[in-house]
Design an enzyme around this catalytic site. Sequence first.
Site, PDB file in Angstrom:
ATOM      1  CE  LYS A  57       5.363   4.677  10.652  1.00 57.57           C
ATOM      2  NZ  LYS A  57       6.311   5.633  10.039  1.00 57.57           N
TER       3      LYS A  57
ATOM      4  CG  HIS B 277      10.578  12.077  10.586  1.00 61.56           C
ATOM      5  ND1 HIS B 277       9.919  13.216  10.175  1.00 61.56           N
ATOM      6  CD2 HIS B 277      10.086  11.784  11.816  1.00 61.56           C
ATOM      7  CE1 HIS B 277       9.047  13.571  11.094  1.00 61.56           C
ATOM      8  NE2 HIS B 277       9.131  12.727  12.111  1.00 61.56           N
TER       9      HIS B 277
ATOM     10  CG  HIS C 108      14.795   8.901  12.765  1.00 62.82           C
ATOM     11  ND1 HIS C 108      13.971   8.099  12.019  1.00 62.82           N
ATOM     12  CD2 HIS C 108      13.986   9.493  13.679  1.00 62.82           C
ATOM     13  CE1 HIS C 108      12.730   8.196  12.474  1.00 62.82           C
ATOM     14  NE2 HIS C 108      12.713   9.038  13.478  1.00 62.82           N
TER      15      HIS C 108
ATOM     16  CD  GLU D  12       6.778  15.054  13.712  1.00 66.00           C
ATOM     17  OE1 GLU D  12       6.333  15.000  12.549  1.00 66.00           O
ATOM     18  OE2 GLU D  12       7.674  14.281  14.120  1.00 66.00           O
TER      19      GLU D  12
ATOM     20  NE  ARG E 290       0.386 -16.365  20.010  1.00 66.47           N
ATOM     21  CZ  ARG E 290       0.123 -17.513  20.604  1.00 66.47           C
ATOM     22  NH1 ARG E 290      -1.082 -17.763  21.063  1.00 66.47           N
ATOM     23  NH2 ARG E 290       1.050 -18.430  20.724  1.00 66.47           N
TER      24      ARG E 290
ATOM     25  NE  ARG F 286       2.082   5.752   8.881  1.00 72.92           N
ATOM     26  CZ  ARG F 286       1.545   5.189   9.935  1.00 72.92           C
ATOM     27  NH1 ARG F 286       0.720   4.181   9.787  1.00 72.92           N
ATOM     28  NH2 ARG F 286       1.822   5.637  11.149  1.00 72.92           N
TER      29      ARG F 286
ATOM     30  CD  GLU G 282       6.550   4.501   6.643  1.00 74.85           C
ATOM     31  OE1 GLU G 282       5.995   4.874   7.680  1.00 74.85           O
ATOM     32  OE2 GLU G 282       7.777   4.492   6.496  1.00 74.85           O
TER      33      GLU G 282
ATOM     34  CG  HIS H 196      11.092  13.392  17.224  1.00 75.03           C
ATOM     35  ND1 HIS H 196      11.928  12.685  16.394  1.00 75.03           N
ATOM     36  CD2 HIS H 196       9.882  13.439  16.576  1.00 75.03           C
ATOM     37  CE1 HIS H 196      11.262  12.296  15.317  1.00 75.03           C
ATOM     38  NE2 HIS H 196      10.021  12.748  15.403  1.00 75.03           N
TER      39      HIS H 196
ATOM     40  CG  ASN I  86       8.737   8.457   7.366  1.00 74.56           C
ATOM     41  OD1 ASN I  86       8.260   8.514   8.493  1.00 74.56           O
ATOM     42  ND2 ASN I  86       8.666   7.361   6.628  1.00 74.56           N
TER      43      ASN I  86
ATOM     44  CE  LYS J 298       0.739   9.670  11.627  1.00 70.94           C
ATOM     45  NZ  LYS J 298       1.767   9.571  12.618  1.00 70.94           N
TER      46      LYS J 298
HETATM   47  N1  GLY Z   1       5.530   9.549  12.084  1.00 70.93           N
HETATM   48  C1  GLY Z   1       5.250   9.131  10.781  1.00 70.93           C
HETATM   49  C2  GLY Z   1       4.158   8.118  10.683  1.00 70.93           C
HETATM   50  O1  GLY Z   1       3.424   7.904  11.627  1.00 70.93           O
HETATM   51  O2  GLY Z   1       3.993   7.514   9.666  1.00 70.93           O
END
Ligand code: GLY
Length: 364
Positions: free
Chosen positions: A139, A254, A258, A181, A117, A247, A243, A273, A251, A233
């Site tokens: 993330k 993105h 994606h 990025e 956990r 946040r 997010e 990527h 993206n 960031k």
């Molecule tokens: N890659 C975007 C984020 O970490 O929110």
Amino acid sequence: MAETTITVDGKVLSRVYAGASVIDAAQYLMPYPEVFIVCDANVADYAARVEEGLSHAGNFKGTLLIRATEETKTMDTVLKICEFLLSGGASRKAMVFAIGGGITTDMAGFAASIYKRGCKFAFLPTTLLSQVDAGIGGKTGVNYESLKNMIGIIRQPEFTYECPEVLETLSYRDFVSGTAELLKTFIIDNGAGLYGRAVKVLSKISNSSDKAFAIRENREDLIQMIAASAAVKAGVVSRDQFENGERRKLNLGHTFAHAIEHEARLKKVDIAHGEAVSMGMVLAAKLSEKVGIAELGLESMIRENLRVCGLPVECPFPLESLAAAMKLDKKAEAGGRIHFVLIAGIGNVVMKDMTVEEVEALLK
Ligand code: GLY
């Protein structure tokens, strides 16, 4: 030593350290009673250096080398990491230290988040891309079938240790992929004019006949840009960890990226990527013009900036196939609306909820 924090409600959840060498990462692992290393097999030498740094600490318990590809970014690999922890007798006080690019840190962070956990984890990102993006913000997760990062959690690493030494052994393609990025971050936040500075430095490297030499020669500029990008960031994540708003700006490009990566996997086209993010930012700039948020000319400027930095800017797939893939986006809300990040100008991005059909009609 520079340090940035992710701080929520006055509590430091995660720290980003700017260190000089891989071996020095060990000093940050000393306080933890059990250290388990999970390392991309391609950079096993870095694990050996951290083990060496820990040799007198008595807390090192073992290293697991993993294959870190989009195909192996699965629950199977996460379970292997959990089995490694279990067979090594890891308790809930264990620290899982992941060494590698975003795929490794995403999987190890996720495994640590579900093992008993949840135990602690920290990262040593070994690609530019993971230094400026994946390694910060918590993330973690895995792909599911052809869907990227479909299963996962947001949970912060104890720390992320960023070290310029790793950039010297990166392939130029991986380096350039990571710059997408970096440039994305400065399109979102152009404090101190970092976007223009980044384009200048990165285009100089791209134009150089000896890229590795040019990267070494521009090391100081790169270190400062990486630290600035990490700080941007960390600030965004501190204000909106889960997010729900700001946040989402991270993206930028993105949703398209994606979809491009999804198509690339299906059609067995090799697109990294960051390369997809670069193409995605050009599409986002075009969409911004079409919506009327950006002045005409923004798309061609961004396209040219990315191109001179060595990034691909032309998506090889038709809009219709991207649209189909975008409908699968995990960020789509009920009603099929997706939060698109649009560019009003450099340093000024805005969110707009749109359906894939609306986007497709505008970009045709
Ligand atoms: N890659 C975007 C984020 O970490 O929110």
